[in-house]
Design a protein around this motif. Structure first.
Motif, short mmCIF file in Angstrom:
data_model
loop_
_atom_site.label_atom_id
_atom_site.label_comp_id
_atom_site.label_asym_id
_atom_site.label_seq_id
_atom_site.Cartn_x
_atom_site.Cartn_y
_atom_site.Cartn_z
N MET A 60 0.82 -1.19 0.00
CA MET A 60 0.00 0.00 0.00
C MET A 60 0.87 1.26 0.00
N LEU A 61 1.97 1.24 0.72
CA LEU A 61 2.87 2.38 0.78
C LEU A 61 3.53 2.63 -0.57
N GLN A 62 3.78 1.54 -1.31
CA GLN A 62 4.42 1.72 -2.60
C GLN A 62 3.49 2.39 -3.60
N ASN A 63 2.18 2.36 -3.42
CA ASN A 63 1.25 3.06 -4.28
C ASN A 63 1.18 4.55 -3.93
N ALA A 64 1.39 4.92 -2.67
CA ALA A 64 1.30 6.31 -2.22
C ALA A 64 2.62 7.06 -2.40
N THR A 65 3.72 6.36 -2.54
CA THR A 65 5.03 7.01 -2.64
C THR A 65 5.13 7.95 -3.85
N PRO A 66 4.73 7.55 -5.06
CA PRO A 66 4.82 8.49 -6.19
C PRO A 66 3.94 9.74 -5.98
N ALA A 67 2.78 9.57 -5.37
CA ALA A 67 1.89 10.71 -5.13
C ALA A 67 2.51 11.67 -4.12
N LEU A 68 3.13 11.13 -3.07
CA LEU A 68 3.78 11.99 -2.07
C LEU A 68 4.99 12.71 -2.66
N ILE A 69 5.75 12.03 -3.49
CA ILE A 69 6.90 12.67 -4.14
C ILE A 69 6.44 13.80 -5.06
N LEU A 70 5.38 13.55 -5.81
CA LEU A 70 4.84 14.57 -6.70
C LEU A 70 4.31 15.77 -5.90
#
Length: 124
Positions: A1-11
């Motif tokens: 689940m964290l791997q799906n949110a990581t790109p959004a948080l970086i963006l």
């Protein structure tokens, strides 16, 4: 689940950094808005003559160095109509106020909505 949110948080962090950088860059541009230490400017009154025309009375400066300007303001121009030196102006006086401190539309509305005590049934 964290791997799906990581790109959004970086963006999200990248967008915040870009916004902060643009704000800093804008303040360092030549010609950026800066506070000037020129003479004080006070608008004394305005009068609308039409939808885009006004007569504005402006006081520039303070004390004996003040100058009162009457300006004609239109959509594309400002014209000096009259200039009065500080020596010809009366000394500073408190601004006239209406009961309650309201001016303009609010004062006129209050005047019309309050009953006339001198002539209770007189037409307005």
């Amino acid at each position: 689940m964290l791997q799906n949110a990581t790109p959004a948080l970086i963006l999200l962090l990248l967008m915040v950094a870009v916004a902060f950088g643009l704000k800093r860059w804008r303040t360092h541009l030549p010609g950026a808005l800066r506070r000037q230490n020129g003479p004080s400017l006070q608008i004394l009154s305005t009068l609308a003559l039409g939808p885009q025309q006004r007569v504005v009375t402006v006081q520039v400066g303070e004390g004996e160095q003040r100058v009162c300007l009457v300006l004609g303001v239109a959509a594309g121009s400002v014209t000096a109509l009259h200039c009065l030196d500080g020596s010809a102006l009366p000394p500073d006086a408190p601004e006239p106020t209406t009961p309650g401190g309201n001016t303009g539309f609010a004062a006129r509305l209050a005047q019309l909505t309050q009953p006339n005590k001198a002539q209770p049934h007189a037409p307005r």
